[in-house]
Design a protein around this motif. Structure first.
Motif, PDB file in Angstrom:
ATOM      1  N   GLU A   1       0.834  -1.212   0.000  1.00  0.00           N
ATOM      2  CA  GLU A   1       0.000   0.000   0.000  1.00  0.00           C
ATOM      3  C   GLU A   1       0.868   1.262   0.000  1.00  0.00           C
ATOM      4  N   PHE A   2       1.900   1.199   0.870  1.00  0.00           N
ATOM      5  CA  PHE A   2       2.810   2.347   0.951  1.00  0.00           C
ATOM      6  C   PHE A   2       3.432   2.608  -0.413  1.00  0.00           C
ATOM      7  N   LEU A   3       3.851   1.508  -1.042  1.00  0.00           N
ATOM      8  CA  LEU A   3       4.526   1.623  -2.330  1.00  0.00           C
ATOM      9  C   LEU A   3       3.600   2.240  -3.375  1.00  0.00           C
ATOM     10  N   ILE A   4       2.385   1.704  -3.476  1.00  0.00           N
ATOM     11  CA  ILE A   4       1.440   2.216  -4.485  1.00  0.00           C
ATOM     12  C   ILE A   4       1.100   3.671  -4.196  1.00  0.00           C
ATOM     13  N   GLY A   5       0.867   3.953  -2.918  1.00  0.00           N
ATOM     14  CA  GLY A   5       0.530   5.320  -2.534  1.00  0.00           C
ATOM     15  C   GLY A   5       1.635   6.291  -2.926  1.00  0.00           C
ATOM     16  N   GLN A   6       2.879   5.916  -2.633  1.00  0.00           N
ATOM     17  CA  GLN A   6       4.000   6.804  -2.950  1.00  0.00           C
ATOM     18  C   GLN A   6       4.197   6.947  -4.454  1.00  0.00           C
ATOM     19  N   VAL A   7       4.027   5.841  -5.163  1.00  0.00           N
ATOM     20  CA  VAL A   7       4.161   5.911  -6.616  1.00  0.00           C
ATOM     21  C   VAL A   7       3.105   6.861  -7.176  1.00  0.00           C
ATOM     22  N   PHE A   8       1.880   6.736  -6.663  1.00  0.00           N
ATOM     23  CA  PHE A   8       0.803   7.607  -7.138  1.00  0.00           C
ATOM     24  C   PHE A   8       1.121   9.076  -6.846  1.00  0.00           C
ATOM     25  N   ASN A   9       1.565   9.340  -5.618  1.00  0.00           N
ATOM     26  CA  ASN A   9       1.916  10.726  -5.273  1.00  0.00           C
ATOM     27  C   ASN A   9       3.058  11.237  -6.147  1.00  0.00           C
ATOM     28  N   GLY A  10       4.036  10.375  -6.346  1.00  0.00           N
ATOM     29  CA  GLY A  10       5.188  10.762  -7.154  1.00  0.00           C
ATOM     30  C   GLY A  10       4.777  11.057  -8.584  1.00  0.00           C
ATOM     31  N   VAL A  11       3.907  10.209  -9.138  1.00  0.00           N
ATOM     32  CA  VAL A  11       3.475  10.401 -10.521  1.00  0.00           C
ATOM     33  C   VAL A  11       2.652  11.683 -10.638  1.00  0.00           C
ATOM     34  N   SER A  12       1.786  11.947  -9.667  1.00  0.00           N
ATOM     35  CA  SER A  12       0.958  13.145  -9.795  1.00  0.00           C
ATOM     36  C   SER A  12       1.804  14.412  -9.612  1.00  0.00           C
ATOM     37  N   TYR A  13       2.833  14.341  -8.750  1.00  0.00           N
ATOM     38  CA  TYR A  13       3.724  15.481  -8.644  1.00  0.00           C
ATOM     39  C   TYR A  13       4.533  15.642  -9.927  1.00  0.00           C
ATOM     40  N   GLY A  14       4.931  14.499 -10.483  1.00  0.00           N
ATOM     41  CA  GLY A  14       5.650  14.523 -11.755  1.00  0.00           C
ATOM     42  C   GLY A  14       4.809  15.146 -12.849  1.00  0.00           C
ATOM     43  N   ALA A  15       3.489  14.864 -12.838  1.00  0.00           N
ATOM     44  CA  ALA A  15       2.592  15.429 -13.844  1.00  0.00           C
ATOM     45  C   ALA A  15       2.575  16.947 -13.743  1.00  0.00           C
ATOM     46  N   LEU A  16       2.540  17.437 -12.500  1.00  0.00           N
ATOM     47  CA  LEU A  16       2.580  18.885 -12.287  1.00  0.00           C
ATOM     48  C   LEU A  16       3.894  19.460 -12.803  1.00  0.00           C
ATOM     49  N   LEU A  17       4.973  18.756 -12.502  1.00  0.00           N
ATOM     50  CA  LEU A  17       6.288  19.222 -12.959  1.00  0.00           C
ATOM     51  C   LEU A  17       6.362  19.238 -14.474  1.00  0.00           C
ATOM     52  N   PHE A  18       5.699  18.269 -15.101  1.00  0.00           N
ATOM     53  CA  PHE A  18       5.743  18.241 -16.560  1.00  0.00           C
ATOM     54  C   PHE A  18       5.095  19.499 -17.137  1.00  0.00           C
ATOM     55  N   LEU A  19       3.966  19.911 -16.545  1.00  0.00           N
ATOM     56  CA  LEU A  19       3.314  21.138 -17.023  1.00  0.00           C
ATOM     57  C   LEU A  19       4.285  22.311 -16.935  1.00  0.00           C
ATOM     58  N   LEU A  20       5.014  22.346 -15.825  1.00  0.00           N
ATOM     59  CA  LEU A  20       5.928  23.465 -15.611  1.00  0.00           C
ATOM     60  C   LEU A  20       7.154  23.373 -16.523  1.00  0.00           C
ATOM     61  N   ALA A  21       7.696  22.154 -16.644  1.00  0.00           N
ATOM     62  CA  ALA A  21       9.007  22.008 -17.280  1.00  0.00           C
ATOM     63  C   ALA A  21       8.933  21.714 -18.773  1.00  0.00           C
ATOM     64  N   GLY A  22       7.796  21.232 -19.241  1.00  0.00           N
ATOM     65  CA  GLY A  22       7.687  20.916 -20.663  1.00  0.00           C
ATOM     66  C   GLY A  22       7.995  22.126 -21.522  1.00  0.00           C
ATOM     67  N   GLY A  23       7.350  23.240 -21.188  1.00  0.00           N
ATOM     68  CA  GLY A  23       7.570  24.471 -21.943  1.00  0.00           C
ATOM     69  C   GLY A  23       8.977  25.011 -21.734  1.00  0.00           C
ATOM     70  N   LEU A  24       9.457  24.888 -20.497  1.00  0.00           N
ATOM     71  CA  LEU A  24      10.809  25.382 -20.200  1.00  0.00           C
ATOM     72  C   LEU A  24      11.836  24.642 -21.044  1.00  0.00           C
ATOM     73  N   SER A  25      11.610  23.349 -21.221  1.00  0.00           N
ATOM     74  CA  SER A  25      12.539  22.539 -22.000  1.00  0.00           C
ATOM     75  C   SER A  25      12.576  22.996 -23.456  1.00  0.00           C
ATOM     76  N   LEU A  26      11.407  23.292 -24.002  1.00  0.00           N
ATOM     77  CA  LEU A  26      11.373  23.772 -25.392  1.00  0.00           C
ATOM     78  C   LEU A  26      12.049  25.141 -25.496  1.00  0.00           C
ATOM     79  N   ILE A  27      11.832  25.987 -24.486  1.00  0.00           N
ATOM     80  CA  ILE A  27      12.468  27.306 -24.482  1.00  0.00           C
ATOM     81  C   ILE A  27      13.990  27.166 -24.477  1.00  0.00           C
ATOM     82  N   PHE A  28      14.477  26.266 -23.617  1.00  0.00           N
ATOM     83  CA  PHE A  28      15.910  25.989 -23.577  1.00  0.00           C
ATOM     84  C   PHE A  28      16.392  25.477 -24.920  1.00  0.00           C
TER      85      PHE A  28
END
Lengths: 286, 317
Positions: free
Chosen positions: A4-31
Motif C-alpha cells: 500500500e505504501f509503495l502504491i501510494g507513494q508511486v501515485f503521489n510521485g506520478v501526480s507530482y511529476g505530472a505537475l512538474l511536466f506542465l511546468l518544465a515541458g515548456g521550459l525545455s522547449l524554451i531551452f
C-alpha cells in the motif's frame, strides 16, 4: 515497506511529476529552441496562481481561472521576451541576470498585490473527494492533474511530430540559421514557443494552487525542480521532459518519505550522476 | 594598452588601500560593519570571477562554497568549541573538496549545460543544509556563532574584527592576483578565448579548468568562514540559489575578468542593499532593476564603462 505504501507513494510521485511536466515541458522547449536560461519561469507559475485566484474571487469558475491565468502570463512572457530576451541569445550570463531581475520584481509585486499570506485555490466540487480502492485512497484532484498533464503531453506531441508547425519548430530547435534560410519565421516561432512555455507554467501554477496553495516563495521553491527536469531529460526534448518529470516526482516523493533528512540530496545527487554520464541529459542532443 | 597615464592603477590601489586602512576608526560602527560585510562579499565575488571572468564558465552554484565554509564554522564552534585556525582549515578544505567533486561532474559541460549542472550541484548543498536537521539545524539555522577563538586578539568589537577581515581580504586578493597573473592564469584566459586553440598548443585544458574550479571553490569557502564569524549565524539562505545569482550579479556589475571589478560590484550591492532597505520595503524591486539595468546599460560592468570612457578621452587627446 508494504505494498500500500509503495502504491501510494508511486501515485503521489506520478501526480507530482505530472505537475512538474506542465511546468518544465515548456521550459525545455524554451531551452532547446532559444538556449534561454529563464529564471522567471517560477514567477510565471506563481503569478498564474495569483491571477486565477483573483479571477475566481470575482466569482468565475475554476476553468475560467485557468484560462485567464494562461492568457495573462502568456502576454507577460511575450512582453519580457520581446523587450529583453531576444537580444541576449548566446549570452547565458546576461539571460540569467536579466530573468533573475524580472523574477525578483515579480516576487515583490506579488507581495505588494496579494500580500504575504498563503492562499488556496478552491477546486470544483466534482474534483474534490477521493476514490477508494481497498485500503487505498486516490484523491480525484491528483488524478485530474495526471489527466491534464497527459492530455497536454499528447497535444504537444501531436503538434510537434505531426503538423507542419511542429516540423518548423523542430527545425528551429535543430538549426535556427538553416531554418531561417529555408524561409521559416524563426522570430515568430521562438516568440510562440516562449509564450507557450509561460502559459503552461501559469496552468501548472493554478493547478498546484488547488493542492499546495499559492504563497510567496513558491516561485523559487519550484524553479530548481523545473531546471532539474529539463537538465535530466535533455533540453528541447518533450520525451525527455516527460521522463524527467516522472523521475524527479518519484525521487522527490520516495526521498522525502524514506530519507527525510537527505531528501534533497536523494533528488539532486542522482541528477548529478546522470549528468556525469550523459552531460546532455537522457534524451538531449549536444 | 589603453592610453591611461602610467601608474594610474598603482596610484588608485595605494589610495584605496590607504582608505581601507586609515578611515575605519572614523566610521560609525554601523557603517564599519557594512564595509566589513562588503569585504567578505568581495572575496566571494573575486573567487567566482576566477572561473567566470578568467575561465569563461558561468557557475550558478557558487553559494555552495560559501555555505560549506560557513557551516564548518557554525558546527565546529558551537558544538566542538573549535578555534579559528581549525575552522579556517576545515572550511577551506571542505569547500575545496566540494569543488573537487562538483568539478568532476560539471566540467564535462560548457555554456548553458555548465550553468544548469552547477545549479543542481549547488542545490545538493542547499538541500543538505535545509533538510539534514540533526547536523545543520535546518531552517532554524545555527545561531550564536562566537567571534574567532584562539587568536592573540579577541576581535569582539566591530573595529578589530574589521581589521581581521581586511587582512583576510588582502590575503585573498594577493593570492588570486598572483594566480591570475601567473602562467596558469594566462592559460585560463587562453582557454576562455579559444579552447580548441589551447588544446592544439598542447595545454591540458580540462586539468587547468579543474584546478581553477577547485581554487575558486576553496577561496569561496575561505570567504564563507569569515561570513559565519561576521554574521554569528549560519542558515540555508547562505547556500541558496538566490545567493549564487547575487554573487554572479556582483561580478557582472563590477566587471568580469578583473579582480577589483567584482570587489567593487560586491561593495556596491552590499551598500545599496543595506542603505535602500532603510528607506523602503520595496528593496527587491530595486535589486531586480539593478539586475536588468546591469545587462542593458553595463554588460561589461562598471570597470567596462570606465574603460570605455578613458578610451574615448584618449582618442580625443
Amino acid at each position: 515497506v508494504n505494498l500500500e505504501f509503495l502504491i501510494g507513494q508511486v501515485f503521489n510521485g506520478v501526480s507530482y511529476g505530472a505537475l512538474l511536466f506542465l511546468l518544465a515541458g515548456g521550459l525545455s522547449l524554451i531551452f532547446g529552441m532559444m538556449r534561454i536560461v529563464n529564471m522567471t519561469h517560477g514567477s510565471y507559475y506563481l503569478l498564474g496562481g495569483y491571477v486565477a485566484l483573483t479571477v475566481m474571487w470575482g466569482g468565475a469558475p475554476f476553468i475560467v481561472g485557468i484560462l485567464a491565468a494562461a492568457l495573462a502570463i502568456a502576454v507577460i512572457g511575450i512582453g519580457e521576451w520581446n523587450a529583453f530576451l531576444k537580444r541576449l541569445s548566446g549570452q547565458e550570463l546576461g539571460q540569467v541576470l536579466t530573468t533573475m531581475g524580472f523574477a525578483l520584481i515579480f516576487q515583490d509585486l506579488g507581495l505588494v498585490l496579494w500580500g504575504g499570506d498563503p492562499q488556496t485555490i478552491k477546486i470544483p466540487a466534482s474534483l474534490s473527494g477521493s476514490w477508494e480502492i481497498g485500503q487505498l485512497f486516490f484523491p480525484v484532484y491528483r488524478v485530474f492533474i495526471v489527466g491534464v498533464a497527459a492530455a497536454i503531453a499528447l497535444v504537444l506531441w501531436l503538434v510537434l511530430e505531426k503538423t507542419r508547425l511542429g516540423a518548423m519548430m523542430r527545425a528551429t530547435v535543430d538549426d535556427p540559421e538553416m531554418a531561417r534560410g529555408v524561409g521559416i519565421n524563426v522570430f515568430l516561432i521562438s516568440m510562440g514557443v516562449f509564450a507557450m512555455g509561460a502559459l503552461l507554467a501559469a496552468v501548472a501554477g493554478v493547478v498546484a494552487g488547488g493542492f499546495v496553495g499559492v504563497y510567496p516563495g513558491a516561485d523559487f521553491e519550484i524553479l530548481p525542480y523545473a531546471f532539474v527536469v529539463v537538465i535530466v531529460g535533455g533540453m528541447g526534448s518533450l520525451k525527455g521532459a516527460l521522463v524527467g518529470s516522472l523521475l524527479v516526482g518519484l525521487l522527490d516523493n520516495f526521498g522525502k518519505a524514506l530519507f527525510p533528512e537527505l531528501s534533497y540530496f536523494t533528488l539532486f545527487a542522482p541528477m548529478a550522476m546522470i549528468l556525469a554520464v550523459r552531460p546532455t541529459g537522457l534524451f538531449g542532443r549536444a | 594598452m589603453i592610453s591611461v597615464p602610467r601608474g594610474t592603477g598603482r596610484a588608485t590601489a595605494i589610495v584605496v588601500a590607504a582608505i581601507l586602512l586609515g578611515a575605519p576608526p572614523l566610521l560609525a560602527p554601523y557603517m564599519l560593519s557594512l564595509v566589513t560585510q562588503a569585504l567578505i562579499w568581495a572575496m566571494l565575488a573575486m573567487s567566482l570571477d576566477l572561473i567566470l571572468g578568467y575561465t569563461g564558465l558561468a557557475s550558478l552554484g557558487h553559494a555552495a562554497y560559501l555555505g560549506l565554509g560557513a557551516y564548518s564554522v557554525g558546527i565546529l564552534t558551537t558544538r566542538h568549541g573549535a578555534n579559528f585556525w581549525v575552522t579556517l582549515a576545515v572550511g577551506i578544505l571542505l569547500a575545496a573538496l566540494g569543488a573537487a567533486i562538483f568539478g568532476l561532474v560539471a566540467l564535462r559541460a560548457t555554456g548553458v549545460y555548465f550553468l544548469m549542472i552547477t545549479l543542481a550541484l549547488g542545490m545538493v548543498v542547499w538541500g543538505l543544509a535545509h533538510r539534514w536537521v540533526s547536523l545543520t539545524a535546518g531552517d532554524n539555522g545555527i545561531a550564536s556563532v562566537p567571534r574567532p577563538r584562539g587568536l592573540p586578539w579577541a576581535f569582539t568589537d566591530t573595529l578589530s574584527f574589521y581589521y581581521l577581515v581586511l587582512v583576510a581580504f588582502a590575503v585573498a586578493f594577493v593570492v588570486l592576483w598572483t594566480i591570475v597573473h601567473s602562467p596558469f592564469g594566462k592559460t585560463l584566459v587562453g582557454i576562455r578565448e579559444s579552447e580548441s586553440r589551447m588544446r592544439t598548443l598542447g595545454y591540458h585544458v580540462w586539468l587547468h579548468k579543474y584546478v581553477g574550479f577547485v581554487i575558486a571553490g576553496a577561496a569561496g569557502g575561505f570567504a564563507g568562514v569569515f561570513w559565519a564569524y561576521y554574521n554569528g549565524f549560519v542558515s540555508p539562505a547562505d547556500a541558496e540559489l538566490a545567493t549564487s545569482v547575487e554573487i554572479l550579479l556582483m561580478v557582472a556589475l563590477g566587471g568580469r575578468g578583473t579582480l577589483y571589478g567584482p570587489a567593487l560590484g560586491a561593495a556596491v550591492i552590499v551598500l545599496l542593499k543595506n542603505v535602500v532597505s532603510v528607506y523602503t520595503h520595496r528593496w527587491l524591486l530595486i535589486l531586480g532593476a539593478v539586475y536588468i539595468g546591469t545587462i542593458v546599460y553595463a554588460p561589461e560592468g562598471i570597470v567596462g564603462l570606465l574603460r570605455d570612457r578613458l578610451k574615448e578621452r584618449g582618442r580625443v587627446a
